[in-house]
Enzyme design. Sequence first.
Site, PDB file in Angstrom:
ATOM      1  N   ARG A   1      13.828  19.909 -19.770  1.00  0.00           N
ATOM      2  CA  ARG A   1      12.626  19.733 -19.472  1.00  0.00           C
ATOM      3  C   ARG A   1      13.311  21.387 -18.056  1.00  0.00           C
ATOM      4  O   ARG A   1      14.368  21.767 -18.297  1.00  0.00           O
ATOM      5  CB  ARG A   1      12.082  18.905 -17.536  1.00  0.00           C
ATOM      6  CG  ARG A   1      11.356  18.189 -18.570  1.00  0.00           C
ATOM      7  CD  ARG A   1      10.817  17.295 -17.101  1.00  0.00           C
ATOM      8  NE  ARG A   1      10.185  17.680 -16.070  1.00  0.00           N
ATOM      9  CZ  ARG A   1      10.733  16.728 -14.854  1.00  0.00           C
ATOM     10  NH1 ARG A   1      10.982  16.537 -14.418  1.00  0.00           N
ATOM     11  NH2 ARG A   1       9.683  17.503 -13.918  1.00  0.00           N
TER      12      ARG A   1
ATOM     13  N   LYS B   1      14.635   7.520 -13.751  1.00  0.00           N
ATOM     14  CA  LYS B   1      13.276   6.980 -13.011  1.00  0.00           C
ATOM     15  C   LYS B   1      12.636   6.831 -13.959  1.00  0.00           C
ATOM     16  O   LYS B   1      10.620   6.500 -13.654  1.00  0.00           O
ATOM     17  CB  LYS B   1      13.465   7.423 -11.333  1.00  0.00           C
ATOM     18  CG  LYS B   1      12.676   8.631 -11.386  1.00  0.00           C
ATOM     19  CD  LYS B   1      12.674   8.752  -9.739  1.00  0.00           C
ATOM     20  CE  LYS B   1      12.445   9.969  -8.908  1.00  0.00           C
ATOM     21  NZ  LYS B   1      12.298   9.887  -7.739  1.00  0.00           N
ATOM     22  N   ASP B   2      12.561   8.376 -14.659  1.00  0.00           N
ATOM     23  CA  ASP B   2      11.113   8.432 -15.592  1.00  0.00           C
ATOM     24  C   ASP B   2      11.118   8.158 -16.695  1.00  0.00           C
ATOM     25  O   ASP B   2      10.348   7.725 -17.444  1.00  0.00           O
ATOM     26  CB  ASP B   2      11.312   9.961 -16.126  1.00  0.00           C
ATOM     27  CG  ASP B   2      11.107  10.509 -13.823  1.00  0.00           C
ATOM     28  OD1 ASP B   2      10.691  11.018 -13.672  1.00  0.00           O
ATOM     29  OD2 ASP B   2      11.157  12.192 -14.672  1.00  0.00           O
TER      30      ASP B   2
ATOM     31  N   THR C   1       1.609  12.177  -1.097  1.00  0.00           N
ATOM     32  CA  THR C   1       2.949  11.824  -2.096  1.00  0.00           C
ATOM     33  C   THR C   1       1.984  12.158  -3.081  1.00  0.00           C
ATOM     34  O   THR C   1       0.534  11.326  -2.817  1.00  0.00           O
ATOM     35  CB  THR C   1       3.588  11.074  -1.650  1.00  0.00           C
ATOM     36  OG1 THR C   1       4.362  10.198  -2.792  1.00  0.00           O
ATOM     37  CG2 THR C   1       2.783   9.884  -0.983  1.00  0.00           C
TER      38      THR C   1
ATOM     39  N   LEU D   1       2.514   6.599  -5.841  1.00  0.00           N
ATOM     40  CA  LEU D   1       2.453   4.852  -5.326  1.00  0.00           C
ATOM     41  C   LEU D   1       3.315   4.367  -4.327  1.00  0.00           C
ATOM     42  O   LEU D   1       3.118   4.007  -3.270  1.00  0.00           O
ATOM     43  CB  LEU D   1       1.518   4.226  -6.924  1.00  0.00           C
ATOM     44  CG  LEU D   1       1.103   3.077  -6.285  1.00  0.00           C
ATOM     45  CD1 LEU D   1      -0.356   2.308  -5.781  1.00  0.00           C
ATOM     46  CD2 LEU D   1       0.927   2.327  -7.374  1.00  0.00           C
ATOM     47  N   ARG D   2       4.186   4.016  -4.970  1.00  0.00           N
ATOM     48  CA  ARG D   2       5.228   3.353  -4.308  1.00  0.00           C
ATOM     49  C   ARG D   2       5.384   4.102  -2.696  1.00  0.00           C
ATOM     50  O   ARG D   2       5.457   3.394  -1.648  1.00  0.00           O
ATOM     51  CB  ARG D   2       6.915   3.313  -4.903  1.00  0.00           C
ATOM     52  CG  ARG D   2       7.746   2.870  -4.111  1.00  0.00           C
ATOM     53  CD  ARG D   2       8.745   2.812  -5.075  1.00  0.00           C
ATOM     54  NE  ARG D   2       9.643   4.409  -5.076  1.00  0.00           N
ATOM     55  CZ  ARG D   2      10.077   5.300  -4.322  1.00  0.00           C
ATOM     56  NH1 ARG D   2      10.678   4.859  -3.056  1.00  0.00           N
ATOM     57  NH2 ARG D   2       9.998   6.175  -4.650  1.00  0.00           N
ATOM     58  N   ARG D   3       5.888   5.052  -3.028  1.00  0.00           N
ATOM     59  CA  ARG D   3       6.047   6.374  -1.110  1.00  0.00           C
ATOM     60  C   ARG D   3       5.153   6.026  -0.623  1.00  0.00           C
ATOM     61  O   ARG D   3       4.996   5.715   0.677  1.00  0.00           O
ATOM     62  CB  ARG D   3       6.462   7.459  -1.722  1.00  0.00           C
ATOM     63  CG  ARG D   3       8.189   7.881  -2.841  1.00  0.00           C
ATOM     64  CD  ARG D   3       8.282   8.409  -2.697  1.00  0.00           C
ATOM     65  NE  ARG D   3       9.498   9.683  -3.149  1.00  0.00           N
ATOM     66  CZ  ARG D   3       9.946  10.213  -3.537  1.00  0.00           C
ATOM     67  NH1 ARG D   3       8.987  11.001  -4.537  1.00  0.00           N
ATOM     68  NH2 ARG D   3      11.368  10.476  -4.196  1.00  0.00           N
TER      69      ARG D   3
ATOM     70  N   ARG E   1       1.994  17.260  -4.855  1.00  0.00           N
ATOM     71  CA  ARG E   1       2.716  17.162  -5.993  1.00  0.00           C
ATOM     72  C   ARG E   1       3.394  18.575  -6.204  1.00  0.00           C
ATOM     73  O   ARG E   1       2.709  19.631  -5.221  1.00  0.00           O
ATOM     74  CB  ARG E   1       2.551  17.510  -6.848  1.00  0.00           C
ATOM     75  CG  ARG E   1       1.875  15.622  -7.313  1.00  0.00           C
ATOM     76  CD  ARG E   1       1.753  15.830  -8.397  1.00  0.00           C
ATOM     77  NE  ARG E   1       2.446  15.807  -9.887  1.00  0.00           N
ATOM     78  CZ  ARG E   1       3.126  16.413 -10.820  1.00  0.00           C
ATOM     79  NH1 ARG E   1       1.684  16.741 -11.442  1.00  0.00           N
ATOM     80  NH2 ARG E   1       4.184  16.022 -11.752  1.00  0.00           N
ATOM     81  N   GLY E   2       4.415  19.171  -6.503  1.00  0.00           N
ATOM     82  CA  GLY E   2       4.920  20.458  -6.219  1.00  0.00           C
ATOM     83  C   GLY E   2       5.855  20.655  -6.455  1.00  0.00           C
ATOM     84  O   GLY E   2       7.011  19.315  -5.555  1.00  0.00           O
TER      85      GLY E   2
ATOM     86  N   ARG F   1       5.906  22.298  -1.657  1.00  0.00           N
ATOM     87  CA  ARG F   1       5.419  21.700  -0.723  1.00  0.00           C
ATOM     88  C   ARG F   1       5.494  21.941   0.688  1.00  0.00           C
ATOM     89  O   ARG F   1       4.536  20.969   1.539  1.00  0.00           O
ATOM     90  CB  ARG F   1       6.111  20.579  -0.276  1.00  0.00           C
ATOM     91  CG  ARG F   1       6.402  19.827  -1.952  1.00  0.00           C
ATOM     92  CD  ARG F   1       6.429  18.558  -2.154  1.00  0.00           C
ATOM     93  NE  ARG F   1       6.685  17.883  -3.863  1.00  0.00           N
ATOM     94  CZ  ARG F   1       6.177  16.159  -3.860  1.00  0.00           C
ATOM     95  NH1 ARG F   1       6.797  15.151  -3.527  1.00  0.00           N
ATOM     96  NH2 ARG F   1       6.329  15.716  -4.855  1.00  0.00           N
TER      97      ARG F   1
ATOM     98  N   CYS G   1       3.804   2.668 -13.393  1.00  0.00           N
ATOM     99  CA  CYS G   1       3.611   3.761 -12.308  1.00  0.00           C
ATOM    100  C   CYS G   1       1.647   3.129 -11.566  1.00  0.00           C
ATOM    101  O   CYS G   1       1.969   4.092 -10.818  1.00  0.00           O
ATOM    102  CB  CYS G   1       3.203   4.990 -12.506  1.00  0.00           C
ATOM    103  SG  CYS G   1       4.674   6.165 -12.959  1.00  0.00           S
TER     104      CYS G   1
END
Length: 322
Positions: free
Chosen positions: A19, A92-93, A136, A139-141, A158-159, A164, A252
Amino acid sequence: MDDRSVSGAGARTLRLGTRGSPLALAQAHWVAGEIAARSGGAFTCEIQTFSTKGDQLTTERLINSGGKGLFTRELDAAILEGRIDLAVHSLKDVPTALEDGMVIAAYPPREDPREAFICRTAAHPRDLPAGAVVGTASLRREAQTLALRPDLSVVAFRGSVNTRLEKLDAGQADATWLAMAGLTRLGMLTDVVHPIAVTDMLPAAGQGILGIAVPAALDAAAMAAVAALNDPASAAAATAERALLAALDGSCRTAIAAHLFAEADGYRLAAEVLSPKGDQCWRHADTIPAPASEADLVALGQRVGDAIRAAAGGDLPAYEEA
């Protein structure tokens, strides 16, 4: 778009996909440098950047736009189509089931797996005033934040780090979360970054680990050059934590956290699943002795996942779009 700054004459060039974000590029350049160094210059990398669907999102939750794989699909397609030779992913992605014809050839040493609490006025969520706003897109956080402080308000956020911080300064939130791994790799450990102990807040499965994906049919010499970056401790963590996700059908849409701890005489895998609002939490941990085979680590992840699912009554709580 190509970045050919990591290449050299007389060496075989591997096409490395990544990316285009600053963090992704930092990770890609590190991998390219390691491949060149460990191969004694026999291999160098030509870095090619890709824009993924996940990169094109701005404020929308990932779970409303495809979830796992949003940051990897375009790169994986390029591998399978023969347009690149390897891709560097944040593990994790990466979906637990890889595309046919693709393998993870190396898990380099794990970077700091902890969560980073980003705030100018408090070092921990417990120190925020009542009703404070935390931003955030995870969802986990969100669930973990509300489990700790149900009085807080969580908004989608996001960002980049700088984006942020600008949002915090503009009053859109009082605090946000990022991964220590990314901040460390970018050299952005400022005085507003507060690491939270893994024992206090379990991270995402695979957090801090890179996965170097290659075509399964990559030739032996190139495969060996990539595999030289593999770290056994990182590979063990990746194996157990991803086996847990597979046992839980992790996506997710479910708040899942996990971490493999290396202990004096073996490994301990701790994990939890939370309801979206953090008002329910199912935790379990299990251990295996060292040395542990890949099969042992997979079985550990499956046992912990099965135990959590049983405790939750079989069906895991999932986020439902309003």
